[in-house]
Design an enzyme around this catalytic site. Structure first.
Site, PDB file in Angstrom:
ATOM      1  N   ARG A   1       0.908  -1.086   0.013  1.00  0.00           N
ATOM      2  CA  ARG A   1      -0.164  -0.166   0.037  1.00  0.00           C
ATOM      3  C   ARG A   1       0.987   1.306   0.047  1.00  0.00           C
ATOM      4  O   ARG A   1       1.940   1.129   0.817  1.00  0.00           O
ATOM      5  CB  ARG A   1      -0.736  -0.015   1.431  1.00  0.00           C
ATOM      6  CG  ARG A   1      -1.448  -1.476   1.740  1.00  0.00           C
ATOM      7  CD  ARG A   1      -2.958  -1.687   1.077  1.00  0.00           C
ATOM      8  NE  ARG A   1      -3.566  -2.724   1.429  1.00  0.00           N
ATOM      9  CZ  ARG A   1      -4.587  -3.262   0.688  1.00  0.00           C
ATOM     10  NH1 ARG A   1      -5.172  -2.829  -0.003  1.00  0.00           N
ATOM     11  NH2 ARG A   1      -4.851  -4.615   1.078  1.00  0.00           N
TER      12      ARG A   1
ATOM     13  N   SER B   1      -8.131  -9.913  -6.936  1.00  0.00           N
ATOM     14  CA  SER B   1      -8.680  -9.395  -5.621  1.00  0.00           C
ATOM     15  C   SER B   1      -9.504 -10.644  -5.067  1.00  0.00           C
ATOM     16  O   SER B   1     -10.058 -11.173  -6.266  1.00  0.00           O
ATOM     17  CB  SER B   1      -9.650  -8.341  -5.866  1.00  0.00           C
ATOM     18  OG  SER B   1     -10.534  -8.172  -4.629  1.00  0.00           O
ATOM     19  N   ILE B   2      -9.223 -10.933  -4.145  1.00  0.00           N
ATOM     20  CA  ILE B   2     -10.041 -12.608  -3.511  1.00  0.00           C
ATOM     21  C   ILE B   2     -11.502 -11.991  -3.652  1.00  0.00           C
ATOM     22  O   ILE B   2     -12.301 -12.905  -3.506  1.00  0.00           O
ATOM     23  CB  ILE B   2      -9.414 -12.924  -2.499  1.00  0.00           C
ATOM     24  CG1 ILE B   2      -9.504 -12.032  -1.375  1.00  0.00           C
ATOM     25  CG2 ILE B   2      -7.949 -13.393  -2.646  1.00  0.00           C
ATOM     26  CD1 ILE B   2      -9.359 -12.823   0.142  1.00  0.00           C
ATOM     27  N   ASP B   3     -11.887 -10.619  -3.330  1.00  0.00           N
ATOM     28  CA  ASP B   3     -13.281 -10.430  -2.754  1.00  0.00           C
ATOM     29  C   ASP B   3     -14.129 -10.765  -3.966  1.00  0.00           C
ATOM     30  O   ASP B   3     -15.396 -10.536  -3.805  1.00  0.00           O
ATOM     31  CB  ASP B   3     -13.423  -9.111  -2.273  1.00  0.00           C
ATOM     32  CG  ASP B   3     -12.496  -8.873  -1.021  1.00  0.00           C
ATOM     33  OD1 ASP B   3     -12.154  -9.868  -0.311  1.00  0.00           O
ATOM     34  OD2 ASP B   3     -12.063  -7.792  -0.631  1.00  0.00           O
TER      35      ASP B   3
ATOM     36  N   GLN C   1      -7.234 -17.640   3.678  1.00  0.00           N
ATOM     37  CA  GLN C   1      -8.291 -17.447   2.537  1.00  0.00           C
ATOM     38  C   GLN C   1      -7.458 -17.018   1.450  1.00  0.00           C
ATOM     39  O   GLN C   1      -8.061 -16.925   0.148  1.00  0.00           O
ATOM     40  CB  GLN C   1      -9.343 -16.466   2.661  1.00  0.00           C
ATOM     41  CG  GLN C   1     -10.660 -17.163   3.900  1.00  0.00           C
ATOM     42  CD  GLN C   1     -11.595 -16.226   4.142  1.00  0.00           C
ATOM     43  OE1 GLN C   1     -12.414 -15.539   3.678  1.00  0.00           O
ATOM     44  NE2 GLN C   1     -11.241 -15.661   5.581  1.00  0.00           N
TER      45      GLN C   1
ATOM     46  N   GLN D   1      -7.984 -37.556 -19.731  1.00  0.00           N
ATOM     47  CA  GLN D   1      -9.358 -37.956 -20.472  1.00  0.00           C
ATOM     48  C   GLN D   1      -9.929 -36.809 -21.232  1.00  0.00           C
ATOM     49  O   GLN D   1      -9.067 -35.817 -21.536  1.00  0.00           O
ATOM     50  CB  GLN D   1     -10.307 -38.112 -18.999  1.00  0.00           C
ATOM     51  CG  GLN D   1      -9.866 -39.590 -18.402  1.00  0.00           C
ATOM     52  CD  GLN D   1     -10.946 -39.647 -17.360  1.00  0.00           C
ATOM     53  OE1 GLN D   1     -11.532 -38.902 -16.873  1.00  0.00           O
ATOM     54  NE2 GLN D   1     -10.836 -41.119 -16.798  1.00  0.00           N
TER      55      GLN D   1
ATOM     56  N   LYS E   1       9.029 -39.850 -18.536  1.00  0.00           N
ATOM     57  CA  LYS E   1       8.258 -41.086 -17.970  1.00  0.00           C
ATOM     58  C   LYS E   1       6.755 -40.910 -18.475  1.00  0.00           C
ATOM     59  O   LYS E   1       6.282 -39.590 -18.591  1.00  0.00           O
ATOM     60  CB  LYS E   1       8.272 -41.203 -16.479  1.00  0.00           C
ATOM     61  CG  LYS E   1       9.599 -41.516 -16.033  1.00  0.00           C
ATOM     62  CD  LYS E   1       9.525 -41.379 -14.298  1.00  0.00           C
ATOM     63  CE  LYS E   1      10.976 -41.967 -14.092  1.00  0.00           C
ATOM     64  NZ  LYS E   1      11.471 -41.471 -12.607  1.00  0.00           N
TER      65      LYS E   1
ATOM     66  N   PHE F   1      -8.672 -40.580 -11.502  1.00  0.00           N
ATOM     67  CA  PHE F   1      -8.275 -39.573 -10.463  1.00  0.00           C
ATOM     68  C   PHE F   1      -8.804 -38.132 -10.956  1.00  0.00           C
ATOM     69  O   PHE F   1      -9.366 -37.383 -10.082  1.00  0.00           O
ATOM     70  CB  PHE F   1      -6.602 -39.508 -10.192  1.00  0.00           C
ATOM     71  CG  PHE F   1      -6.290 -38.407  -9.289  1.00  0.00           C
ATOM     72  CD1 PHE F   1      -6.186 -38.587  -8.012  1.00  0.00           C
ATOM     73  CD2 PHE F   1      -5.790 -37.294  -9.849  1.00  0.00           C
ATOM     74  CE1 PHE F   1      -5.656 -37.539  -7.231  1.00  0.00           C
ATOM     75  CE2 PHE F   1      -5.095 -36.124  -9.188  1.00  0.00           C
ATOM     76  CZ  PHE F   1      -5.085 -36.359  -7.719  1.00  0.00           C
TER      77      PHE F   1
HETATM   78  P1  ATP Z   1      -7.671  -4.416  -2.490  1.00  0.00           P
HETATM   79  O1  ATP Z   1      -9.038  -5.012  -3.134  1.00  0.00           O
HETATM   80  O2  ATP Z   1      -6.938  -5.570  -1.979  1.00  0.00           O
HETATM   81  O3  ATP Z   1      -8.026  -3.539  -1.501  1.00  0.00           O
HETATM   82  P2  ATP Z   1      -6.757  -2.265  -3.691  1.00  0.00           P
HETATM   83  O4  ATP Z   1      -6.279  -1.849  -5.111  1.00  0.00           O
HETATM   84  O5  ATP Z   1      -8.291  -1.762  -3.648  1.00  0.00           O
HETATM   85  O6  ATP Z   1      -6.915  -3.505  -3.504  1.00  0.00           O
HETATM   86  P3  ATP Z   1      -5.836  -0.040  -2.303  1.00  0.00           P
HETATM   87  O7  ATP Z   1      -5.063  -0.302  -1.109  1.00  0.00           O
HETATM   88  O8  ATP Z   1      -7.180   0.507  -2.115  1.00  0.00           O
HETATM   89  O9  ATP Z   1      -6.122  -1.656  -2.663  1.00  0.00           O
HETATM   90  O10 ATP Z   1      -4.990   0.568  -3.163  1.00  0.00           O
HETATM   91  C1  ATP Z   1      -3.579  -0.095  -3.541  1.00  0.00           C
HETATM   92  C2  ATP Z   1      -2.773   1.054  -3.601  1.00  0.00           C
HETATM   93  O11 ATP Z   1      -3.139   2.146  -4.827  1.00  0.00           O
HETATM   94  C3  ATP Z   1      -2.634   2.278  -2.920  1.00  0.00           C
HETATM   95  O12 ATP Z   1      -1.683   1.952  -1.564  1.00  0.00           O
HETATM   96  C4  ATP Z   1      -2.297   3.317  -3.558  1.00  0.00           C
HETATM   97  O13 ATP Z   1      -0.822   3.346  -3.761  1.00  0.00           O
HETATM   98  C5  ATP Z   1      -2.944   3.289  -4.751  1.00  0.00           C
HETATM   99  N1  ATP Z   1      -4.370   3.962  -4.676  1.00  0.00           N
HETATM  100  C6  ATP Z   1      -5.333   3.683  -4.377  1.00  0.00           C
HETATM  101  N2  ATP Z   1      -6.258   4.690  -4.425  1.00  0.00           N
HETATM  102  C7  ATP Z   1      -5.480   5.567  -5.130  1.00  0.00           C
HETATM  103  C8  ATP Z   1      -6.188   7.041  -5.689  1.00  0.00           C
HETATM  104  N3  ATP Z   1      -7.257   7.597  -5.270  1.00  0.00           N
HETATM  105  N4  ATP Z   1      -5.196   7.628  -6.178  1.00  0.00           N
HETATM  106  C9  ATP Z   1      -3.898   7.138  -6.294  1.00  0.00           C
HETATM  107  N5  ATP Z   1      -3.442   6.017  -6.118  1.00  0.00           N
HETATM  108  C10 ATP Z   1      -4.281   5.313  -5.336  1.00  0.00           C
END
Ligand code: ATP
Length: 773
Positions: free
Chosen positions: A87, A163-165, A299, A582, A668, A675
């Site tokens: 981040r 993203s896992i979500d 997860q 298969q 081999k 399976f």
């Molecule tokens: P997750 O779904 O895992 O939260 P994400 O990409 O939404 O993933 P964030 O932490 O929101 O995760 O963003 C990752 C990085 O993207 C941030 O640490 C920042 O560097 C950059 N970022 C996020 N929002 C902005 C923004 N509005 N402007 C510029 N950079 C951004």
């Protein structure tokens, strides 16, 4: 050249494309990086990786590194992200983005592919929109000269959602969500066993701060009793509602209770619903011995499932294509998937729509929050309510619309048959239909008519079917026998049991069976009823669909098998394996496994095998083992479909390669056999089984009040439900039989995956080093 044409390579230089992973890590991100790197190189560009997300872009220097072909070897099967993520607060500030822009120009990079969540993609889009002004500022501040920035007037940004979500709008799946769902389902399956033994209740917390996809899909896949998700909080008196549902299930005889709670679960007043509150309710009101399990970061971990590897690979390849096709005025795209089709969507709108969900929740506008998720999400929510018998009494049909619906399995067993049947049975009960369970396919039905001691036509209770949510194989028994083996008795049985609609789950034999029944309508009026086939076979060779239940489970089994083989070779000595898959006369399983594990070569029945191919692949193996110089000793895999050639059998090919290797490496044969059918169905097979099972029954009931001849005249009265490109649709049998079926080879005429074979060859390097002449 048109001013809106893709930029040419810089004078005498190759284009440089950078890839980064950002935000939370997700399984499959490595596959995306591998695909971008290799596809860029294959397209004559240079590939760069930005380490540690935007932090690397801001810091520059060694954090932005050129990646060669071999640098991404082994990436496909690794979880997390091997180029790191972080981040980065400074990228949110203009001064941070200015530094990042300078670093990119210094490194000669003019295209950036970002794999991350909505935050990361928002940052990427902002970066692109600011780019011209960042260039001006760099010149103004004398950080760079006008000549230096001249070739970098335009920045290409392409997004991939990692993203896992699964919280991004405009895509059905994000890279990582199915692997995460896999982890959750495996854990809940384990919890199930202990809950059942002690008659306990478990409250399971899963990830999802603003998105209930994981919780809802886990609820459907594992037969949970109740789910709590942020988009659709339970009503004001949710405590009572939940206890009522759980008590009903216990009264019906259920020995265990599972409540799945999304991390961001809230009530309609936006008050967090903690697991402890649910536990106390179950303990004090229902007197259940209740435990809480928080699955946490398990997860996120582990090796990606087959679907995520395939998605990451196809999207990575598409992202490079999008970069090369982009013009200065093309809006930044995000690479998405809709059902089975990789598509480009406008990045900015996808991010905006995603953020709207959080805003709608904040404004307590839950109907809007649900509507902003795709239509499929709402469908799944309804499906969950139907399978848990919590639908409202008004769903019940008036008596004249109720039907007796025959349910049977035909062909070889495939994962997903049971969950589909569970959903169909639950739907029947919710609507007032009678499910008529026909055990052991058509031969079972005919035997029953002879009054054999084992009754093949039986009743079923909600509780019987409830246990099938996560079971592999076929609980009601499946059989390859066709109706034509005794069409007269079959027709008699349809009359005897008053079957008014037929739901068949199965593979190519199921398809052939319905075709026979349809044609026999001219002689037997008992077949003038609506019929739907839900394709279920590991081979994925049913015409009318690009996806059959069980095929995803099969791919997961195969990648696990291949990963183990590779690992075994790394600890002993250099070894190649020829793995026999298969698939009958369809190369789907072999090809998609090849895509998911990075196979050296894939041999399919469609292409066959010839001596030139073998010669070329032996050369390729020899060269790539020689180049490794021991630093990468993992085994190499060739996949051979069981029917790719009568002469070049798996053993013969392995023997030829071993002989030609002249002791430099071993080769081999490996035959995983049954399976491949897998054990428990994968979450994707479970949720699609549930959704398609319910859709099939909804289709059948539209014929409830029609006369026999009217039904027979309607082409939609015999259909196959399936995924066709970006759509789920019912295709009329008559048309699919006539136009879409290669009867001799038991497969569809147009196989959608054929074009993917080229990507396997490109990404393994086989195509570049030894093009087929
Ligand atoms: P997750 O779904 O895992 O939260 P994400 O990409 O939404 O993933 P964030 O932490 O929101 O995760 O963003 C990752 C990085 O993207 C941030 O640490 C920042 O560097 C950059 N970022 C996020 N929002 C902005 C923004 N509005 N402007 C510029 N950079 C951004």
């Amino acid at each position: 050249m048109s001013p809106d044409a893709p930029p040419p390579p810089l004078e005498g230089k190759k284009r440089r494309i950078a890839v980064m992973t950002s935000g939370g890590d997700a399984p499959g991100m490595n596959g995306a990086v591998r695909a971008v790197v290799r596809m860029s190189i294959a397209q004559g560009c240079e590939a760069y990786a930005v380490y540690e997300g935007y932090e690397g872009l801001v810091q520059g220097g060694d954090m932005i590194r050129e990646m060669k072909w071999d640098d991404v070897r082994g990436f496909l099967s690794e979880g997390g992200t091997m180029i790191g993520t972080a981040r980065c607060m400074s990228f949110k500030e203009r001064w941070g983005r200015l530094k990042a822009a300078k670093n990119m120009v210094v490194k000669g990079i003019d295209a950036l592919i970002v794999c991350g969540g909505d935050g990361s993609l928002t940052g990427a889009d902002l970066f692109r929109s600011e780019w011209p002004s960042l260039m001006d500022e760099l010149v103004e501040k004398k950080e760079l000269t006008a000549e230096q920035v001249e070739p970098f007037k335009h920045l290409n940004i392409v997004g991939m959602v990692g993203s896992i979500d699964n919280d991004m709008a405009m895509t059905d799946a994000t890279i990582g969500c199915y692997s995460s769902l896999d982890r959750i389902c495996e854990s809940v399956d384990w919890i199930d066993a202990t809950a059942e033994s002690h008659q306990r209740a478990f409250v399971v917390e899963v990830m999802g701060r603003h998105c209930g996809w994981l919780a809802l899909m886990a609820g459907i896949s594992c037969g949970a009793d109740f789910v709590v998700i942020p988009e659709n909080p339970p009503s004001g008196n949710w405590e009572e509602e939940m206890c009522k549902v759980i008590k009903k299930h216990r009264d019906l005889g259920k020995r265990k209770t599972i409540v799945i709670v999304a991390e961001g679960a809230i009530d309609t007043n936006l008050k967090k619903i903690p697991c402890t509150v649910i536990k106390d309710l179950l303990t004090n009101k229902l007197h259940l011995d209740t435990r809480i399990t928080t699955l946490g970061h398990t997860q996120r971990g582990g090796s990606p499932c087959a679907y995520d590897r395939m998605l990451a690979t196809l999207q990575g390849a598409e992202a490079v294509k999008a970069v090369l096709e982009a013009t200065p005025s093309t809006p930044s795209p995000v690479i998405s998937i809709v059902e089975n089709k990789i598509v480009r969507k406008p990045l900015l709108e996808a991010v905006k729509q995603t953020q709207e969900v959080a805003k709608a929740i904040e404004a307590k506008d839950f109907a809007r929050a649900m509507s902003l998720r795709d239509a499929e999400f709402t469908e799944y929510f309804e499906a969950f309510k139907i399978t848990t018998a919590t639908v409202q009494p008004q769903m019940m049909l008036p008596p004249e619309k109720r039907m007796r619906i025959g349910i049977m399995h035909v062909g070889a067993p495939a994962a997903g048959m049971n969950p589909a049947t569970r959903a169909a049975v639950a739907y029947c009960f919710a609507r007032g239909h009678t499910p008529v369970m026909i055990h052991n396919g058509f031969p079972g039905l005919c035997r029953h008519h002879d009054d054999q001691p084992i009754g093949a036509v039986r009743d079923v209770s909600w509780l019987d079917a409830e246990a099938w949510a996560s079971e592999g194989g076929s609980e009601i028994g499946t059989n390859r026998g066709l109706p034509s083996e005794d069409i007269e008795t079959t027709a008699m049985c349809f009359t005897k049991y008053n079957i008014q609609g037929l739901f068949i789950v199965g593979g190519f034999e199921a398809f052939r069976s319905v075709s026979e029944l349809r044609k026999a309508r001219a002689y037997y009026s008992s077949f003038k009823i609506p019929m739907v086939i839900l394709p279920a076979t590991v081979s994925n060779n049913v015409p009318g669909t690009e996806y059959s239940l069980g095929s995803d489970t099969c791919l997961n089994s195969l990648i696990e098998y291949c990963d183990v083989l590779r690992q075994s070779a790394s600890s002993s000595r250099r070894c190649a394996f020829v793995v026999e898959t298969q698939g009958g006369a369809s190369g789907y399983v072999a090809t998609i496994t090849g895509l998911s594990i990075g196979a050296v070569a894939v041999y399919t029945p469609e292409e066959g095998i010839n001596i030139k191919m073998l010669d070329r692949d032996i050369d390729y193996l020899r060269e790539s083992f020689a180049k490794d110089r021991g630093q990468n000793r993992a085994g190499k895999i060739i996949l051979r479909n069981e029917k790719a050639s009568k002469i070049y059998t798996t053993e013969v090919i392995a023997g030829m390669i071993a002989e030609e290797a002249k002791g430099r490496f071993e080769c081999k044969p490996a035959i995983p056999g049954h399976f491949q059918q897998g054990n428990r169905p994968s979450p994707m097979d479970r949720i699609r089984a549930t959704r398609f099972g319910i859709k099939s029954l909804q289709h059948l009931e539209t014929f409830a009040e029609m006369g026999k001849n009217e039904i027979a005249d309607d082409p939609m009265s015999t259909t196959v439900i399936g995924v066709v490109g970006a759509k789920v649709r019912f295709s009329p049998m008559e048309e699919v039989e006539r136009r879409g079926t290669d009867w001799a080879n038991r497969r569809p005429k147009d196989e959608f995956w054929r074009e993917l074979k080229g990507i396997v060859d490109t990404l393994s390097g086989r195509r570049n080093l030894h093009p087929v002449v």
